[in-house]
Scaffold this motif. Structure first.
Motif, PDB file in Angstrom:
ATOM      1  N   ALA A   1      -2.421  20.486   5.911  1.00 52.78           N
ATOM      2  CA  ALA A   1      -3.121  19.196   5.854  1.00 52.78           C
ATOM      3  C   ALA A   1      -2.795  18.472   4.553  1.00 52.78           C
ATOM      4  O   ALA A   1      -2.637  17.243   4.528  1.00 52.78           O
ATOM      5  CB  ALA A   1      -4.624  19.407   5.985  1.00 52.78           C
ATOM      6  N   ALA A   2      -2.662  19.235   3.449  1.00 48.35           N
ATOM      7  CA  ALA A   2      -2.300  18.628   2.174  1.00 48.35           C
ATOM      8  C   ALA A   2      -0.904  18.018   2.227  1.00 48.35           C
ATOM      9  O   ALA A   2      -0.667  16.918   1.725  1.00 48.35           O
ATOM     10  CB  ALA A   2      -2.375  19.677   1.059  1.00 48.35           C
ATOM     11  N   ILE A   3       0.025  18.744   2.846  1.00 49.29           N
ATOM     12  CA  ILE A   3       1.391  18.225   2.964  1.00 49.29           C
ATOM     13  C   ILE A   3       1.421  16.961   3.819  1.00 49.29           C
ATOM     14  O   ILE A   3       2.053  15.959   3.469  1.00 49.29           O
ATOM     15  CB  ILE A   3       2.324  19.309   3.543  1.00 49.29           C
ATOM     16  CG1 ILE A   3       2.456  20.474   2.553  1.00 49.29           C
ATOM     17  CG2 ILE A   3       3.693  18.729   3.877  1.00 49.29           C
ATOM     18  CD1 ILE A   3       3.226  21.648   3.090  1.00 49.29           C
ATOM     19  N   PHE A   4       0.713  16.995   4.943  1.00 50.56           N
ATOM     20  CA  PHE A   4       0.704  15.815   5.799  1.00 50.56           C
ATOM     21  C   PHE A   4      -0.185  14.711   5.241  1.00 50.56           C
ATOM     22  O   PHE A   4      -0.046  13.548   5.636  1.00 50.56           O
ATOM     23  CB  PHE A   4       0.294  16.195   7.224  1.00 50.56           C
ATOM     24  CG  PHE A   4       1.444  16.689   8.043  1.00 50.56           C
ATOM     25  CD1 PHE A   4       2.333  15.803   8.623  1.00 50.56           C
ATOM     26  CD2 PHE A   4       1.676  18.041   8.199  1.00 50.56           C
ATOM     27  CE1 PHE A   4       3.415  16.248   9.354  1.00 50.56           C
ATOM     28  CE2 PHE A   4       2.759  18.508   8.931  1.00 50.56           C
ATOM     29  CZ  PHE A   4       3.637  17.601   9.506  1.00 50.56           C
ATOM     30  N   SER A   5      -1.097  15.035   4.311  1.00 48.67           N
ATOM     31  CA  SER A   5      -1.818  13.990   3.588  1.00 48.67           C
ATOM     32  C   SER A   5      -0.827  13.109   2.839  1.00 48.67           C
ATOM     33  O   SER A   5      -0.934  11.876   2.819  1.00 48.67           O
ATOM     34  CB  SER A   5      -2.806  14.612   2.590  1.00 48.67           C
ATOM     35  OG  SER A   5      -3.853  15.248   3.243  1.00 48.67           O
ATOM     36  N   ALA A   6       0.133  13.764   2.194  1.00 49.25           N
ATOM     37  CA  ALA A   6       1.152  13.019   1.469  1.00 49.25           C
ATOM     38  C   ALA A   6       1.972  12.160   2.415  1.00 49.25           C
ATOM     39  O   ALA A   6       2.310  11.009   2.105  1.00 49.25           O
ATOM     40  CB  ALA A   6       2.058  13.995   0.718  1.00 49.25           C
ATOM     41  N   ALA A   7       2.291  12.691   3.605  1.00 51.12           N
ATOM     42  CA  ALA A   7       3.045  11.913   4.584  1.00 51.12           C
ATOM     43  C   ALA A   7       2.232  10.710   5.069  1.00 51.12           C
ATOM     44  O   ALA A   7       2.737   9.593   5.155  1.00 51.12           O
ATOM     45  CB  ALA A   7       3.431  12.807   5.769  1.00 51.12           C
ATOM     46  N   LEU A   8       0.956  10.935   5.383  1.00 54.54           N
ATOM     47  CA  LEU A   8       0.106   9.848   5.880  1.00 54.54           C
ATOM     48  C   LEU A   8      -0.057   8.751   4.837  1.00 54.54           C
ATOM     49  O   LEU A   8      -0.035   7.557   5.168  1.00 54.54           O
ATOM     50  CB  LEU A   8      -1.260  10.398   6.279  1.00 54.54           C
ATOM     51  CG  LEU A   8      -1.341  11.226   7.563  1.00 54.54           C
ATOM     52  CD1 LEU A   8      -2.748  11.778   7.748  1.00 54.54           C
ATOM     53  CD2 LEU A   8      -0.953  10.387   8.771  1.00 54.54           C
ATOM     54  N   SER A   9      -0.252   9.130   3.561  1.00 60.55           N
ATOM     55  CA  SER A   9      -0.443   8.121   2.522  1.00 60.55           C
ATOM     56  C   SER A   9       0.798   7.251   2.357  1.00 60.55           C
ATOM     57  O   SER A   9       0.698   6.035   2.163  1.00 60.55           O
ATOM     58  CB  SER A   9      -0.812   8.783   1.197  1.00 60.55           C
ATOM     59  OG  SER A   9       0.230   9.632   0.748  1.00 60.55           O
ATOM     60  N   SER A  10       1.984   7.860   2.449  1.00 58.68           N
ATOM     61  CA  SER A  10       3.218   7.087   2.326  1.00 58.68           C
ATOM     62  C   SER A  10       3.418   6.155   3.515  1.00 58.68           C
ATOM     63  O   SER A  10       3.762   4.979   3.358  1.00 58.68           O
ATOM     64  CB  SER A  10       4.419   8.037   2.213  1.00 58.68           C
ATOM     65  OG  SER A  10       4.315   8.852   1.080  1.00 58.68           O
ATOM     66  N   VAL A  11       3.172   6.670   4.721  1.00 55.82           N
ATOM     67  CA  VAL A  11       3.384   5.865   5.920  1.00 55.82           C
ATOM     68  C   VAL A  11       2.355   4.749   6.026  1.00 55.82           C
ATOM     69  O   VAL A  11       2.683   3.613   6.374  1.00 55.82           O
ATOM     70  CB  VAL A  11       3.354   6.757   7.180  1.00 55.82           C
ATOM     71  CG1 VAL A  11       3.464   5.915   8.441  1.00 55.82           C
ATOM     72  CG2 VAL A  11       4.492   7.769   7.123  1.00 55.82           C
ATOM     73  N   SER A  12       1.091   5.050   5.715  1.00 50.50           N
ATOM     74  CA  SER A  12       0.054   4.023   5.832  1.00 50.50           C
ATOM     75  C   SER A  12       0.316   2.869   4.873  1.00 50.50           C
ATOM     76  O   SER A  12       0.146   1.696   5.232  1.00 50.50           O
ATOM     77  CB  SER A  12      -1.329   4.626   5.571  1.00 50.50           C
ATOM     78  OG  SER A  12      -1.425   5.136   4.253  1.00 50.50           O
ATOM     79  N   SER A  13       0.734   3.180   3.659  1.00 51.94           N
ATOM     80  CA  SER A  13       1.055   2.111   2.710  1.00 51.94           C
ATOM     81  C   SER A  13       2.237   1.299   3.197  1.00 51.94           C
ATOM     82  O   SER A  13       2.283   0.073   3.034  1.00 51.94           O
ATOM     83  CB  SER A  13       1.357   2.702   1.333  1.00 51.94           C
ATOM     84  OG  SER A  13       2.519   3.515   1.387  1.00 51.94           O
ATOM     85  N   GLY A  14       3.208   1.980   3.817  1.00 47.17           N
ATOM     86  CA  GLY A  14       4.369   1.277   4.353  1.00 47.17           C
ATOM     87  C   GLY A  14       3.999   0.348   5.488  1.00 47.17           C
ATOM     88  O   GLY A  14       4.444  -0.808   5.540  1.00 47.17           O
ATOM     89  N   LEU A  15       3.165   0.819   6.413  1.00 48.50           N
ATOM     90  CA  LEU A  15       2.749  -0.010   7.552  1.00 48.50           C
ATOM     91  C   LEU A  15       2.036  -1.260   7.075  1.00 48.50           C
ATOM     92  O   LEU A  15       2.324  -2.378   7.528  1.00 48.50           O
ATOM     93  CB  LEU A  15       1.825   0.794   8.475  1.00 48.50           C
ATOM     94  CG  LEU A  15       2.414   2.015   9.183  1.00 48.50           C
ATOM     95  CD1 LEU A  15       1.344   2.683  10.042  1.00 48.50           C
ATOM     96  CD2 LEU A  15       3.604   1.627  10.045  1.00 48.50           C
ATOM     97  N   ASN A  16       1.086  -1.078   6.163  1.00 50.53           N
ATOM     98  CA  ASN A  16       0.296  -2.213   5.699  1.00 50.53           C
ATOM     99  C   ASN A  16       1.145  -3.210   4.923  1.00 50.53           C
ATOM    100  O   ASN A  16       1.014  -4.427   5.099  1.00 50.53           O
ATOM    101  CB  ASN A  16      -0.852  -1.691   4.831  1.00 50.53           C
ATOM    102  CG  ASN A  16      -1.914  -2.735   4.587  1.00 50.53           C
ATOM    103  OD1 ASN A  16      -1.914  -3.391   3.553  1.00 50.53           O
ATOM    104  ND2 ASN A  16      -2.832  -2.887   5.532  1.00 50.53           N
ATOM    105  N   SER A  17       2.031  -2.710   4.075  1.00 51.81           N
ATOM    106  CA  SER A  17       2.847  -3.620   3.268  1.00 51.81           C
ATOM    107  C   SER A  17       3.908  -4.334   4.105  1.00 51.81           C
ATOM    108  O   SER A  17       4.203  -5.514   3.864  1.00 51.81           O
ATOM    109  CB  SER A  17       3.515  -2.845   2.122  1.00 51.81           C
ATOM    110  OG  SER A  17       4.322  -1.796   2.613  1.00 51.81           O
ATOM    111  N   LEU A  18       4.478  -3.654   5.092  1.00 50.83           N
ATOM    112  CA  LEU A  18       5.453  -4.303   5.961  1.00 50.83           C
ATOM    113  C   LEU A  18       4.805  -5.436   6.759  1.00 50.83           C
ATOM    114  O   LEU A  18       5.375  -6.529   6.886  1.00 50.83           O
ATOM    115  CB  LEU A  18       6.076  -3.285   6.912  1.00 50.83           C
ATOM    116  CG  LEU A  18       7.079  -2.304   6.290  1.00 50.83           C
ATOM    117  CD1 LEU A  18       7.411  -1.190   7.273  1.00 50.83           C
ATOM    118  CD2 LEU A  18       8.358  -3.024   5.861  1.00 50.83           C
ATOM    119  N   ALA A  19       3.614  -5.170   7.291  1.00 48.42           N
ATOM    120  CA  ALA A  19       2.905  -6.213   8.036  1.00 48.42           C
ATOM    121  C   ALA A  19       2.545  -7.381   7.130  1.00 48.42           C
ATOM    122  O   ALA A  19       2.631  -8.557   7.536  1.00 48.42           O
ATOM    123  CB  ALA A  19       1.644  -5.631   8.675  1.00 48.42           C
ATOM    124  N   THR A  20       2.158  -7.078   5.897  1.00 47.53           N
ATOM    125  CA  THR A  20       1.784  -8.137   4.954  1.00 47.53           C
ATOM    126  C   THR A  20       2.959  -9.050   4.647  1.00 47.53           C
ATOM    127  O   THR A  20       2.828 -10.280   4.642  1.00 47.53           O
ATOM    128  CB  THR A  20       1.259  -7.506   3.650  1.00 47.53           C
ATOM    129  OG1 THR A  20       0.094  -6.733   3.944  1.00 47.53           O
ATOM    130  CG2 THR A  20       0.902  -8.584   2.638  1.00 47.53           C
TER     131      THR A  20
END
Length: 615
Positions: A342-361
Motif C-alpha cells: 500500500a505504501a508503494i502504491f501510495s507513491a504511485a497514486l500521488s504521482s498519477v493524481s497530481s498528473g491527472l489534475n494538472s493535465l486537466a487544468t
C-alpha cells in the motif's frame, strides 16, 4: 546462510491493500458531497485558494515521491553507497529558491495554469508550446508510475500485475474526478503517512534481523557503502558533490519550481506566506523520505552483504530488491506485506493524481477558456471529463510501457530531458527582461533537441557500471521444485578495505564526454542551451525593452540576493525594469517618480488578475 524464499501474498495482504484503496476513494467522495461540491473551476482546480501550508507541503512531497522513488532510492544506496545523500542539501537550496524566486511571481499574478504566465510574458504561441511539452512529459510518466511498481511487485510477490494497474488507475481517476484538487491533496496526506509508516516498519524489523542499526552502519562502512567525499569535477562520474548539487539541483528545480503539478498546489494556499511555508515543510519532508530510503537501503545491504539477490538471479532487476526484502522478512506476518505494498502504491497514486489534475487544468485554462466562449459551470464539467479521460489514458500508457523494455530508465530520462528545457524557458522569462517571444520559442526547441540528443544517445552508448562490489558466497539456493536446498559457494570479492571508484573506461569521441556524462547533468546542459540560444536570438530579432515590461512578470533577484547593496546600485541592476525596492511601501517605487508609478499601476490592471496575496 541466506536462503532463497518463495513467499507470496496472503488473503490478509489483499484485505489491507483493498482497505487502503477504499479510504483513498472515500476522501474523494467526501469532498464531492461537502463544501462547495466542486461546482466551480476555482474550487475544483485550485481548492478555492483555501489550503494551508502543512497539507500542501505533504502533498508536494508525496507527488514526487513516486513509486519509482520508493523502489529505486533504497536500491541506489544498496548498489552505489551514500553519495546520494547529498540530495538532502539540494532539496533545501531548491525549496528556498522556489519559495522566494519562482513561486511568488506566479502567486501574485493570481494565475491557475503556470503556462498562463508565458502568455503574459511572451505570447499565446509560447504558452501553448510550454503546455504541450508538459502534456507529453506527464502523460508518459503517469503510465510508467502505475506500471513500474506493479511489474516489480508482481515478479517478486505474485501480486496481480494488471489487476493492480486497473485498481490503482480506476481508484485514482475516481477520487480525482469527483473530488478535485482538495481530494488530491488530502489523499496525498494519507498516502505520504502510509509511505513513511511502510519505510519505518521495514527499517525497524530489518535492523533487528541483522543486530541493530549500529551493526548496519558497521557492515556498510566495512563494505564501502558509507562514502560522502567525492568532490571530483569529472562530469563522467555518476554521483559527485557537484553533479548532485548542480545537476540534480536543477533537475529538482524543474520539478518543484515550474512544473504545473507543483505550482498548482502552491497556488491553492490561502496566502503567499502559507505557500512559502509549504516550501519549508518540503525541505523537512523530502529529507525524511531520503533518510528512510537510505536506512532501508543500508539495512537491506547488511542482510544481503554475502548473498546479493540480483547476482544470485532471485530478482530480475534492482528495483525488485525492496519487494524481495519485504517478503523475506515479513512473508510470515499476514497483512504486513500488504501495508508496505500500500505504501508503494501510495507513491504511485500521488504521482498519477497530481498528473491527472494538472493535465486537466492546463487544457481547461490554456485551451478551453482562451478559445471557447464557455461559462464557469461548463468549464468545471469539462475539467472533470478531462480528468476522467486522462485517467483511462494513463492505464493505456501502462500497457504501452509494458512493451518498451527497460521502462524505468527510459521514463526517468524522458522526465529529466523535458523538465530541463521547461526550466530554461521559465528562467528566460523570469530573469532576462530582454528576451522576446522568438528567443523563448527557439530556445525551448534548442533545449529539447540538445536534451534528447544526449539522453537518447546515452541509452545506446551506456557508460560503464559504477556499482559497488557484491558477493554471493553465502547463498543457499533451491532446486527447480523449490524444495531441496542446494549449497552454493564462490570466492567472495575483497570488500574489507574502503572502496575507491575505478577510472571511467576509455572510450572514443562523443562516448567519452557527451554520452558518458552523468545523467544528472542533462538538465544543466538543456537549461544552458535554452538560455544561450534564447538570449542570442532575442538580440538578433530585436530585444524586448525592459522598461515596457510589467515588473510583476520579472523576479527581482537583485533585491533578493543583493539586498545589502544601496538602493541606487540595485536600481542599476534592474536593467530598466520598473521594480520597487523591497524595503519601500507597495504603493510607491521610491525614487522612480509618479510617472513610473502610474505606468506600473496601469500595466498591473491590464495584465494581471486581482488577487490579495495577504503578505
Amino acid at each position: 546462510m541466506v536462503e532463497q524464499h518463495n513467499n507470496t501474498f496472503s488473503a490478509w495482504d489483499y484485505v489491507v491493500f483493498a482497505l487502503f484503496l477504499t479510504f483513498s476513494a472515500g476522501i474523494g467522495l467526501y469532498h464531492a458531497v461537502c463544501g462547495g461540491r466542486q461546482k466551480t473551476t476555482h474550487e475544483y482546480l485550485i481548492a478555492n485558494r483555501g489550503m494551508s501550508a502543512i497539507p500542501v507541503g505533504m502533498s508536494i512531497v508525496a507527488t514526487f515521491m513516486s513509486a519509482i522513488t520508493v523502489l529505486g532510492t533504497p536500491a541506489e544506496f544498496y548498489n552505489f553507497g551514500t553519495m546520494f545523500w547529498w540530495f538532502g542539501l539540494a532539496y533545501g537550496v531548491v525549496s528556498l529558491l522556489v519559495a522566494y524566486v519562482y513561486m511568488p511571481v506566479f502567486y501574485k499574478l493570481g494565475i491557475t495554469s503556470v503556462y498562463e504566465y508565458l502568455e503574459l510574458r511572451f505570447n499565446r504561441k509560447v504558452r501553448l508550446m510550454g503546455m504541450i511539452t508538459f502534456q507529453i512529459q506527464m502523460i508518459f510518466y503517469m503510465g510508467l508510475a502505475i506500471y513500474a511498481p506493479a511489474l516489480a511487485l508482481n515478479e517478486v510477490t505474485g501480486f496481480t500485475l494488471w489487476g493492480s494497474v486497473w485498481a490503482c488507475g480506476l481508484v485514482c481517476t475516481f477520487y480525482c474526478t469527483i473530488g478535485g484538487l482538495k481530494a488530491v491533496i488530502w489523499t496525498d496526506v494519507l498516502q505520504l503517512s502510509v509511505m513513511w509508516l511502510g519505510f519505518l516498519t521495514l527499517i525497524i524489523k530489518g535492523s533487528i534481523e541483522v543486530g541493530g542499526l549500529s551493526e548496519v552502519f558497521r557492515i556498510a562502512n566495512e563494505r564501502g557503502r558509507i562514502d560522502f567525499i567525492h568532490f571530483e569535477f569529472d562530469p563522467r562520474i555518476r554521483h559527485t558533490f557537484w553533479t548532485i548539487n548542480i545537476g540534480g539541483g536543477l533537475l529538482w528545480l524543474a520539478a518543484f519550481g515550474v512544473n504545473q503539478a507543483q505550482v498548482q498546489r502552491f497556488l491553492s494556499c490561502k496566502t503567499l506566506r502559507q505557500a512559502q511555508g509549504a516550501c519549508y515543510f518540503n525541505i523537512f519532508g523530502m529529507n525524511m523520505v531520503l533518510l528512510g530510503a537510505a536506512l532501508a537501503g543500508l539495512v537491506m545491504f547488511a542482510r544481503y552483504r554475502d548473498c546479493d539477490p540480483f547476482t544470485a538471479g532471485w530478482v530480475g532487476a534492482t528495483d525488485q530488491l525492496i519487494p524481495y526484502f519485504l517478503m523475506d522478512i515479513f512473508g510470515n506476518y499476514p497483512g504486513v506485506p500488504g501495508l508496505f505494498v500500500a505504501a508503494i502504491f501510495s507513491a504511485a497514486l500521488s504521482s498519477v493524481s497530481s498528473g491527472l489534475n494538472s493535465l486537466a487544468t492546463t487544457v481547461t485554462e490554456d485551451v478551453v477558456k482562451p478559445y471557447f466562449n464557455t461559462n464557469d459551470r461548463t468549464n468545471t464539467w469539462i475539467s472533470k471529463g478531462l480528468v476522467l479521460g486522462y485517467g483511462f489514458l494513463s492505464i493505456l500508457m501502462a500497457y504501452i510501457a509494458s512493451t518498451m523494455g527497460d521502462v524505468l530508465i527510459i521514463g526517468l530520462r524522458l522526465f529529466g530531458m523535458i523538465g530541463g528545457p521547461l526550466l530554461g524557458l521559465f528562467s528566460l522569462a523570469l530573469f532576462f527582461p530582454w528576451c522576446n517571444s522568438k528567443g523563448a520559442a527557439l530556445g525551448l526547441m534548442a533545449g529539447l533537441a540538445i536534451s534528447f540528443w544526449v539522453g537518447v544517445g546515452s541509452i545506446f552508448n551506456p557508460a560503464p557500471s559504477a556499482k559497488l562490489p557484491v558477493s554471493i558466497s553465502n547463498c543457499t539456493f533451491l532446486d527447480s521444485n523449490l524444495t531441496t536446498p542446494l549449497s552454493y559457494t564462490s570466492t567472495p570479492q575483497d570488500m574489507t578495505s574502503p572502496w575507491t571508484p575505478e577510472p571511467p573506461e576509455e572510450r572514443t569521441g562523443l562516448q567519452v564526454w557527451w554520452y558518458g556524462m552523468s545523467y544528472l547533468l542533462y538538465s544543466a546542459v538543456s537549461v544552458t542551451a535554452v538560455l544561450i540560444v534564447g538570449i542570442i536570438t532575442s538580440f538578433i530579432t530585436g530585444a524586448q525593452k525592459p522598461e515596457e515590461l510589467d515588473p510583476e512578470l520579472i523576479s527581482p533577484v537583485c533585491d533578493i540576493f543583493l539586498c545589502c547593496l544601496p538602493k541606487k546600485w540595485r536600481h542599476v541592476l534592474w536593467c530598466g525594469v520598473r521594480h520597487r525596492h523591497y524595503d519601500e511601501p507597495t504603493t510607491a517605487f521610491g525614487d522612480l517618480g509618479a510617472e513610473d508609478n502610474a505606468y506600473y499601476d496601469g500595466k498591473k490592471r491590464t495584465n494581471t488578475k486581482n488577487h490579495d496575496t495577504k503578505l
